[in-house]
Design a protein around this motif. Structure first.
Motif, short mmCIF file in Angstrom:
data_model
loop_
_atom_site.label_atom_id
_atom_site.label_comp_id
_atom_site.label_asym_id
_atom_site.label_seq_id
_atom_site.Cartn_x
_atom_site.Cartn_y
_atom_site.Cartn_z
N TYR A 118 0.82 -1.21 0.00
CA TYR A 118 0.00 0.00 0.00
C TYR A 118 0.86 1.27 0.00
O TYR A 118 0.57 2.20 -0.77
CB TYR A 118 -0.97 -0.04 1.18
CG TYR A 118 -1.88 1.16 1.25
CD1 TYR A 118 -2.78 1.44 0.22
CD2 TYR A 118 -1.84 2.02 2.33
CE1 TYR A 118 -3.61 2.54 0.28
CE2 TYR A 118 -2.67 3.13 2.40
CZ TYR A 118 -3.55 3.38 1.37
OH TYR A 118 -4.36 4.48 1.43
N PRO A 119 1.93 1.36 0.81
CA PRO A 119 2.78 2.56 0.72
C PRO A 119 3.38 2.74 -0.67
O PRO A 119 3.48 3.87 -1.16
CB PRO A 119 3.87 2.32 1.78
CG PRO A 119 3.23 1.40 2.77
CD PRO A 119 2.34 0.51 1.94
N ASP A 120 3.75 1.65 -1.33
CA ASP A 120 4.25 1.75 -2.71
C ASP A 120 3.19 2.38 -3.61
O ASP A 120 3.47 3.27 -4.40
CB ASP A 120 4.59 0.37 -3.30
CG ASP A 120 5.81 -0.28 -2.69
OD1 ASP A 120 6.61 0.42 -2.05
OD2 ASP A 120 5.94 -1.51 -2.85
N THR A 125 4.55 11.00 6.56
CA THR A 125 3.40 10.11 6.69
C THR A 125 3.69 8.75 6.05
O THR A 125 3.39 7.71 6.61
CB THR A 125 2.15 10.72 6.03
OG1 THR A 125 1.90 11.99 6.64
CG2 THR A 125 0.94 9.84 6.20
N LEU A 126 4.30 8.78 4.89
CA LEU A 126 4.62 7.54 4.18
C LEU A 126 5.63 6.72 4.98
O LEU A 126 5.48 5.50 5.12
CB LEU A 126 5.16 7.85 2.79
CG LEU A 126 5.34 6.68 1.85
CD1 LEU A 126 4.00 6.02 1.55
CD2 LEU A 126 6.00 7.14 0.56
N LYS A 182 0.62 4.27 -2.78
CA LYS A 182 0.42 5.69 -2.44
C LYS A 182 1.49 6.56 -3.09
O LYS A 182 1.18 7.60 -3.68
CB LYS A 182 0.46 5.87 -0.92
CG LYS A 182 -0.79 5.41 -0.23
CD LYS A 182 -0.69 5.45 1.27
CE LYS A 182 -0.43 6.81 1.82
NZ LYS A 182 -0.51 6.88 3.29
N LYS A 183 2.74 6.13 -3.01
CA LYS A 183 3.84 6.90 -3.60
C LYS A 183 3.71 6.95 -5.12
O LYS A 183 3.85 8.02 -5.72
CB LYS A 183 5.18 6.32 -3.20
CG LYS A 183 6.35 7.11 -3.75
CD LYS A 183 7.67 6.57 -3.30
CE LYS A 183 8.85 7.37 -3.79
NZ LYS A 183 8.70 8.10 -5.03
N ALA A 188 4.28 4.71 8.31
CA ALA A 188 3.52 3.45 8.21
C ALA A 188 4.47 2.33 7.82
O ALA A 188 5.08 2.35 6.78
CB ALA A 188 2.43 3.59 7.16
N SER A 236 0.57 -1.52 6.98
CA SER A 236 -0.19 -1.12 5.81
C SER A 236 -0.59 -2.29 4.91
O SER A 236 -1.12 -2.08 3.84
CB SER A 236 0.60 -0.09 5.01
OG SER A 236 1.90 -0.52 4.80
#
Length: 167
Positions: free
Chosen positions: A111-113, A144-145, A115-116, A148, A153
């Motif tokens: 999920y962080p990937d 924020t990234l 989002k980025k 997490a 995430s």
């Protein structure tokens, strides 16, 4: 969680549209026609096909292509997992990946990937419209990234409510 994107964009998710007297297909295609960018996420399951034999995602994609909208496609999983996609998804996936379509695809694992990658893809579109994040907004996003963890995430798929500690 991205204050800059929240201020300058609005995600239109079919699942969040209000109940309507129109068919689901008509509802999400109408919503797409009022949008400026199509952002598609390709997973492993094709989804339920309609009377035309297409899934909602493929129908949206075709509509975005007809409208010549900016198309951003994000693909879940590494190339080594492509064989795990169901056969209809593999066919759709092959269609989307062709470079002559006028867009490129980006893979993500977490999920962080995602989002980025989404942010990185939207920033140039917003920049063309004269909107850029301030240094503070950039720093907030990075903080924020980074906050997490990958564990926090990830979608938990092999646990049930009863597995949670009630304390």
């Amino acid at each position: 969680t991205d204050t800059f994107l929240s201020k300058h964009t609005e995600a239109v998710l079919f699942e969040r549209l209000p109940a309507s007297g129109r068919s689901p297909e008509e509802s999400y295609i109408t919503a797409l026609k009022t949008s400026d960018v199509y952002l598609g996420i390709i997973g492993f399951q094709y989804g339920q096909a309609g009377k035309d034999g297409l899934s909602a995602v493929q129908r949206e994609y075709a509509t975005a292509r007809k409208r010549r909208m900016p198309i951003l496609v994000f693909i879940k999983g590494e190339a080594s997992r492509d064989g795990e996609r169901d056969s209809k998804m593999q066919h759709f996936f092959a269609t989307v990946r062709h470079a002559e379509k006028g867009h490129t695809c980006k893979r993500f694992g977490t999920y962080p990937d995602l989002k980025k990658h989404v942010r990185d893809a939207l920033l140039p579109i917003l920049h063309e419209r004269g909107v850029t994040p301030t240094n503070l907004e950039q720093e907030e996003f990075q903080t924020t990234l980074a906050a997490a963890s990958v564990f926090d995430s990830q979608l938990v798929t092999q646990a049930e409510y009863a597995d949670l500690d009630k304390r």
